[in-house]
Write a protein that holds these residues in place. Sequence first.
Motif, PDB file in Angstrom:
ATOM      1  N   PRO A  85      29.561  86.024  -3.292  1.00  0.00           N
ATOM      2  CA  PRO A  85      28.335  85.789  -4.049  1.00  0.00           C
ATOM      3  C   PRO A  85      27.415  87.013  -3.986  1.00  0.00           C
ATOM      4  O   PRO A  85      27.219  87.578  -2.908  1.00  0.00           O
ATOM      5  CB  PRO A  85      27.704  84.590  -3.347  1.00  0.00           C
ATOM      6  CG  PRO A  85      28.866  83.877  -2.732  1.00  0.00           C
ATOM      7  CD  PRO A  85      29.786  84.982  -2.292  1.00  0.00           C
ATOM      8  N   PRO A  86      26.894  87.444  -5.121  1.00  0.00           N
ATOM      9  CA  PRO A  86      26.038  88.635  -5.138  1.00  0.00           C
ATOM     10  C   PRO A  86      24.771  88.438  -4.309  1.00  0.00           C
ATOM     11  O   PRO A  86      24.137  87.390  -4.376  1.00  0.00           O
ATOM     12  CB  PRO A  86      25.709  88.821  -6.620  1.00  0.00           C
ATOM     13  CG  PRO A  86      26.040  87.538  -7.286  1.00  0.00           C
ATOM     14  CD  PRO A  86      27.036  86.828  -6.434  1.00  0.00           C
ATOM     15  N   GLY A  87      24.461  89.448  -3.506  1.00  0.00           N
ATOM     16  CA  GLY A  87      23.237  89.428  -2.711  1.00  0.00           C
ATOM     17  C   GLY A  87      23.275  88.541  -1.481  1.00  0.00           C
ATOM     18  O   GLY A  87      22.257  88.344  -0.833  1.00  0.00           O
ATOM     19  N   ASN A  88      24.448  88.000  -1.131  1.00  0.00           N
ATOM     20  CA  ASN A  88      24.534  87.106   0.020  1.00  0.00           C
ATOM     21  C   ASN A  88      25.871  87.314   0.729  1.00  0.00           C
ATOM     22  O   ASN A  88      26.812  86.547   0.548  1.00  0.00           O
ATOM     23  CB  ASN A  88      24.375  85.649  -0.426  1.00  0.00           C
ATOM     24  CG  ASN A  88      24.248  84.697   0.739  1.00  0.00           C
ATOM     25  OD1 ASN A  88      24.339  85.098   1.895  1.00  0.00           O
ATOM     26  ND2 ASN A  88      24.036  83.438   0.436  1.00  0.00           N
ATOM     27  N   LEU A  89      25.947  88.339   1.546  1.00  0.00           N
ATOM     28  CA  LEU A  89      27.193  88.661   2.240  1.00  0.00           C
ATOM     29  C   LEU A  89      27.677  87.531   3.141  1.00  0.00           C
ATOM     30  O   LEU A  89      28.881  87.362   3.328  1.00  0.00           O
ATOM     31  CB  LEU A  89      27.024  89.935   3.065  1.00  0.00           C
ATOM     32  CG  LEU A  89      26.842  91.228   2.275  1.00  0.00           C
ATOM     33  CD1 LEU A  89      26.575  92.391   3.222  1.00  0.00           C
ATOM     34  CD2 LEU A  89      28.057  91.496   1.416  1.00  0.00           C
ATOM     35  N   THR A  90      26.777  86.760   3.702  1.00  0.00           N
ATOM     36  CA  THR A  90      27.183  85.684   4.610  1.00  0.00           C
ATOM     37  C   THR A  90      27.856  84.525   3.885  1.00  0.00           C
ATOM     38  O   THR A  90      28.479  83.690   4.520  1.00  0.00           O
ATOM     39  CB  THR A  90      25.987  85.150   5.422  1.00  0.00           C
ATOM     40  OG1 THR A  90      25.005  84.621   4.526  1.00  0.00           O
ATOM     41  CG2 THR A  90      25.375  86.243   6.275  1.00  0.00           C
ATOM     42  N   ALA A  91      27.753  84.483   2.578  1.00  0.00           N
ATOM     43  CA  ALA A  91      28.379  83.407   1.800  1.00  0.00           C
ATOM     44  C   ALA A  91      29.776  83.779   1.307  1.00  0.00           C
ATOM     45  O   ALA A  91      30.421  82.990   0.614  1.00  0.00           O
ATOM     46  CB  ALA A  91      27.490  83.038   0.618  1.00  0.00           C
ATOM     47  N   THR A  92      30.278  84.962   1.674  1.00  0.00           N
ATOM     48  CA  THR A  92      31.617  85.387   1.272  1.00  0.00           C
ATOM     49  C   THR A  92      32.660  84.468   1.898  1.00  0.00           C
ATOM     50  O   THR A  92      32.584  84.142   3.077  1.00  0.00           O
ATOM     51  CB  THR A  92      31.880  86.838   1.721  1.00  0.00           C
ATOM     52  OG1 THR A  92      30.929  87.677   1.074  1.00  0.00           O
ATOM     53  CG2 THR A  92      33.279  87.291   1.364  1.00  0.00           C
ATOM     54  N   ARG A  93      33.613  84.022   1.069  1.00  0.00           N
ATOM     55  CA  ARG A  93      34.683  83.149   1.551  1.00  0.00           C
ATOM     56  C   ARG A  93      36.021  83.593   0.990  1.00  0.00           C
ATOM     57  O   ARG A  93      36.101  84.075  -0.135  1.00  0.00           O
ATOM     58  CB  ARG A  93      34.429  81.694   1.138  1.00  0.00           C
ATOM     59  CG  ARG A  93      33.318  81.061   1.949  1.00  0.00           C
ATOM     60  CD  ARG A  93      33.015  79.641   1.591  1.00  0.00           C
ATOM     61  NE  ARG A  93      34.169  78.776   1.510  1.00  0.00           N
ATOM     62  CZ  ARG A  93      34.097  77.506   1.104  1.00  0.00           C
ATOM     63  NH1 ARG A  93      32.949  76.986   0.758  1.00  0.00           N
ATOM     64  NH2 ARG A  93      35.182  76.768   1.045  1.00  0.00           N
ATOM     65  N   ALA A  94      37.065  83.419   1.785  1.00  0.00           N
ATOM     66  CA  ALA A  94      38.437  83.706   1.361  1.00  0.00           C
ATOM     67  C   ALA A  94      39.172  82.385   1.200  1.00  0.00           C
ATOM     68  O   ALA A  94      38.905  81.423   1.927  1.00  0.00           O
ATOM     69  CB  ALA A  94      39.127  84.584   2.397  1.00  0.00           C
ATOM     70  N   PHE A  95      40.097  82.349   0.248  1.00  0.00           N
ATOM     71  CA  PHE A  95      40.822  81.119  -0.070  1.00  0.00           C
ATOM     72  C   PHE A  95      42.317  81.382  -0.120  1.00  0.00           C
ATOM     73  O   PHE A  95      42.761  82.469  -0.497  1.00  0.00           O
ATOM     74  CB  PHE A  95      40.359  80.575  -1.429  1.00  0.00           C
ATOM     75  CG  PHE A  95      38.927  80.126  -1.453  1.00  0.00           C
ATOM     76  CD1 PHE A  95      38.581  78.810  -1.234  1.00  0.00           C
ATOM     77  CD2 PHE A  95      37.911  81.042  -1.710  1.00  0.00           C
ATOM     78  CE1 PHE A  95      37.258  78.405  -1.265  1.00  0.00           C
ATOM     79  CE2 PHE A  95      36.585  80.645  -1.753  1.00  0.00           C
ATOM     80  CZ  PHE A  95      36.256  79.321  -1.525  1.00  0.00           C
ATOM     81  N   ALA A  96      43.097  80.366   0.202  1.00  0.00           N
ATOM     82  CA  ALA A  96      44.556  80.422   0.126  1.00  0.00           C
ATOM     83  C   ALA A  96      45.007  79.990  -1.270  1.00  0.00           C
ATOM     84  O   ALA A  96      44.209  79.478  -2.063  1.00  0.00           O
ATOM     85  CB  ALA A  96      45.169  79.507   1.180  1.00  0.00           C
ATOM     86  N   ALA A  97      46.284  80.176  -1.561  1.00  0.00           N
ATOM     87  CA  ALA A  97      46.831  79.863  -2.890  1.00  0.00           C
ATOM     88  C   ALA A  97      46.623  78.400  -3.271  1.00  0.00           C
ATOM     89  O   ALA A  97      46.342  78.093  -4.426  1.00  0.00           O
ATOM     90  CB  ALA A  97      48.313  80.217  -2.933  1.00  0.00           C
ATOM     91  N   ASP A  98      46.704  77.489  -2.314  1.00  0.00           N
ATOM     92  CA  ASP A  98      46.522  76.073  -2.639  1.00  0.00           C
ATOM     93  C   ASP A  98      45.048  75.672  -2.741  1.00  0.00           C
ATOM     94  O   ASP A  98      44.736  74.507  -2.970  1.00  0.00           O
ATOM     95  CB  ASP A  98      47.260  75.187  -1.634  1.00  0.00           C
ATOM     96  CG  ASP A  98      46.730  75.302  -0.219  1.00  0.00           C
ATOM     97  OD1 ASP A  98      46.098  76.331   0.107  1.00  0.00           O
ATOM     98  OD2 ASP A  98      46.955  74.377   0.574  1.00  0.00           O
ATOM     99  N   GLU A  99      44.144  76.628  -2.603  1.00  0.00           N
ATOM    100  CA  GLU A  99      42.703  76.372  -2.707  1.00  0.00           C
ATOM    101  C   GLU A  99      42.075  77.075  -3.912  1.00  0.00           C
ATOM    102  O   GLU A  99      40.857  77.232  -3.974  1.00  0.00           O
ATOM    103  CB  GLU A  99      41.987  76.851  -1.440  1.00  0.00           C
ATOM    104  CG  GLU A  99      42.426  76.172  -0.164  1.00  0.00           C
ATOM    105  CD  GLU A  99      41.761  76.765   1.061  1.00  0.00           C
ATOM    106  OE1 GLU A  99      41.264  75.972   1.882  1.00  0.00           O
ATOM    107  OE2 GLU A  99      41.738  78.007   1.199  1.00  0.00           O
TER     108      GLU A  99
END
Length: 70
Positions: free
Chosen positions: A36-50
């Motif tokens: 999310p722009p301007g919010n580094l702490t909201a960065t999330r990684a997802f797997a293929a099934d997500e």
Amino acid sequence: MTEGANGGESGGGVADRRSPKRRRRDLSELVVLVRPPGNLTATRAFAADELDQAHAYAAEHSARVEQLAE
């Protein structure tokens, strides 16, 4: 008598025993990233099934889904 960090109280405090909303993944399972722009702490990684969750999260935060390099 020993004193804890809270003044006169001794003991360990409160434990958070909630289950995580998402299960832990190995790094090799992660395929996309949402930043999310301007919010580094909201960065999330997802797997293929997500991927559906990744796109929903990106839409919710005005971000885009970025494919991670293989």
